[in-house]
Design a protein around this motif. Structure first.
Motif, short mmCIF file in Angstrom:
data_model
loop_
_atom_site.label_atom_id
_atom_site.label_comp_id
_atom_site.label_asym_id
_atom_site.label_seq_id
_atom_site.Cartn_x
_atom_site.Cartn_y
_atom_site.Cartn_z
N ARG A 108 0.82 -1.23 0.00
CA ARG A 108 0.00 0.00 0.00
C ARG A 108 0.85 1.27 0.00
O ARG A 108 0.31 2.39 -0.11
N ALA A 109 2.15 1.12 0.15
CA ALA A 109 3.01 2.29 0.35
C ALA A 109 3.02 3.24 -0.84
O ALA A 109 2.97 4.47 -0.68
N VAL A 110 3.06 2.69 -2.05
CA VAL A 110 3.14 3.55 -3.23
C VAL A 110 1.83 4.33 -3.41
O VAL A 110 1.85 5.54 -3.68
N ASP A 111 0.70 3.67 -3.22
CA ASP A 111 -0.59 4.38 -3.31
C ASP A 111 -0.67 5.48 -2.25
O ASP A 111 -1.19 6.57 -2.50
N LEU A 112 -0.18 5.16 -1.09
CA LEU A 112 -0.20 6.15 -0.01
C LEU A 112 0.66 7.37 -0.38
O LEU A 112 0.24 8.52 -0.20
N ALA A 113 1.84 7.10 -0.91
CA ALA A 113 2.73 8.20 -1.29
C ALA A 113 2.06 9.08 -2.36
O ALA A 113 2.10 10.31 -2.28
N HIS A 114 1.40 8.44 -3.33
CA HIS A 114 0.70 9.22 -4.35
C HIS A 114 -0.44 10.03 -3.75
O HIS A 114 -0.70 11.17 -4.15
N ALA A 115 -1.14 9.44 -2.79
CA ALA A 115 -2.25 10.16 -2.14
C ALA A 115 -1.74 11.40 -1.42
O ALA A 115 -2.36 12.47 -1.48
N LEU A 116 -0.61 11.27 -0.76
CA LEU A 116 -0.05 12.43 -0.05
C LEU A 116 0.39 13.50 -1.05
O LEU A 116 0.12 14.69 -0.84
N ALA A 149 6.80 -4.30 7.84
CA ALA A 149 6.74 -3.91 6.42
C ALA A 149 7.47 -2.61 6.12
O ALA A 149 7.60 -2.22 4.96
N ALA A 150 7.96 -1.93 7.15
CA ALA A 150 8.46 -0.56 6.96
C ALA A 150 9.59 -0.44 5.94
O ALA A 150 9.53 0.42 5.05
N LEU A 151 10.61 -1.29 6.06
CA LEU A 151 11.77 -1.13 5.15
C LEU A 151 11.37 -1.40 3.70
O LEU A 151 11.80 -0.70 2.78
N GLU A 152 10.51 -2.39 3.53
CA GLU A 152 10.03 -2.69 2.17
C GLU A 152 9.20 -1.52 1.63
O GLU A 152 9.28 -1.17 0.44
N ALA A 153 8.43 -0.93 2.51
CA ALA A 153 7.60 0.22 2.11
C ALA A 153 8.50 1.40 1.71
O ALA A 153 8.26 2.07 0.69
N ILE A 154 9.55 1.65 2.48
CA ILE A 154 10.48 2.73 2.15
C ILE A 154 11.12 2.47 0.79
O ILE A 154 11.20 3.36 -0.07
N ALA A 155 11.56 1.24 0.59
CA ALA A 155 12.22 0.89 -0.68
C ALA A 155 11.27 1.08 -1.86
O ALA A 155 11.66 1.61 -2.91
N ALA A 156 10.02 0.68 -1.68
CA ALA A 156 9.04 0.81 -2.77
C ALA A 156 8.82 2.27 -3.13
O ALA A 156 8.81 2.65 -4.31
N VAL A 157 8.66 3.11 -2.14
CA VAL A 157 8.41 4.54 -2.40
C VAL A 157 9.66 5.18 -2.99
O VAL A 157 9.60 5.90 -3.99
N ALA A 158 10.81 4.88 -2.38
CA ALA A 158 12.06 5.52 -2.83
C ALA A 158 12.35 5.18 -4.29
O ALA A 158 12.85 6.01 -5.04
N SER A 159 12.03 3.96 -4.69
CA SER A 159 12.40 3.55 -6.05
C SER A 159 11.34 3.89 -7.09
O SER A 159 11.65 3.92 -8.27
N THR A 160 10.11 4.16 -6.67
CA THR A 160 9.09 4.37 -7.70
C THR A 160 8.33 5.69 -7.66
O THR A 160 7.70 6.06 -8.66
#
Ligand code: 3PG
Length: 209
Positions: free
Chosen positions: A23-31, A47-58
């Motif tokens: 859900r991290a990428v959708d959340l980042a887009h929502a913000l 899930a935090a580190l995976e979430a950071i990696a997903a947002v940072a890379s995409t």
């Protein structure tokens, strides 16, 4: 980026606890949609580190950092995941020593004058004031401004729609942090439109004099 630059990206830094990295990428887009281009993903969930990696890379345009970093091992893991900054609710001498040699900014938590003085010995002057409401809120910030006029703060802990303007009107406050914009339950339910609206609402409050 310096710590002051990180805390100047947006007047509001959403503090995130996310259980599902998907859900991290959708959340980042929502913000971003709501006008907020910074997020602190706390290492309070698996899930935090995976979430950071997903947002940072995409997610282009989102400044993503790690929060609740309690030791240097977590600092390095966060950095490896792509975190652009690291925030801690406090600090130990060892964490300050190691973090002071890192390229990415470290924003450590303080609540007392002695903690500020110790952190200044390691070269830090940009802080999270935590837990802000408990340690005196804007009164504490006004009092700290006297002996520490160059120190800058991101008050976090008990900040909400009712008090964020008071905090942001203090000369030593760069931004505020909090979980109210993207609560764990909203994230879990995928209520991203509501999260965007809450972000917009909070920012628009700051435009009203
Ligand atoms: C934090 O770690 O920054 C706080 O838990 C956020 O506090 P809040 O939930 O009162 O916003």
């Amino acid at each position: 980026m310096t710590a002051n630059e990180v805390l100047s990206v947006s007047p509001i830094v959403p503090v995130i606890a996310i259980d599902d990295a998907a859900r991290a990428v959708d959340l980042a887009h929502a913000l971003l949609e709501g006008g907020i281009s910074i997020m602190e993903i706390t290492l309070r969930t698996a899930a935090a580190l995976e979430a950071i990696a997903a947002v940072a890379s995409t997610v282009k345009g989102m400044c993503v950092g790690a929060g609740t970093v309690l030791n240097f091992d977590q600092f390095e893991r966060a950095e490896d995941a792509g975190a652009q900054f690291v925030i801690s609710p406090g600090a130990t001498p060892s964490l300050m020593h190691h973090a002071s040699h890192k390229k990415i900014p470290f924003i450590l938590g303080v609540a007392t004058p002695t903690e500020i003085m110790m952190a200044q010995e390691y070269g830090f002057n940009t802080f999270k004031l935590f837990p802000a409401e408990v340690v005196g809120g804007t009164g504490a910030l006004k009092a700290l401004y006297g002996p520490f006029p160059t120190a800058r703060f991101c008050p976090t802990g008990g900040v909400n729609l009712q008090n964020l303007r008071d905090y942001l009107s203090q000369p030593n406050v760069l931004c505020v942090g909090g979980t109210w914009i993207a609560t764990p339950s909203r994230i879990a339910k995928g209520e991203f439109t509501a999260i965007s609206q809450d972000a917009q609402e909070a920012l628009s409050l700051l435009k009203v004099q």
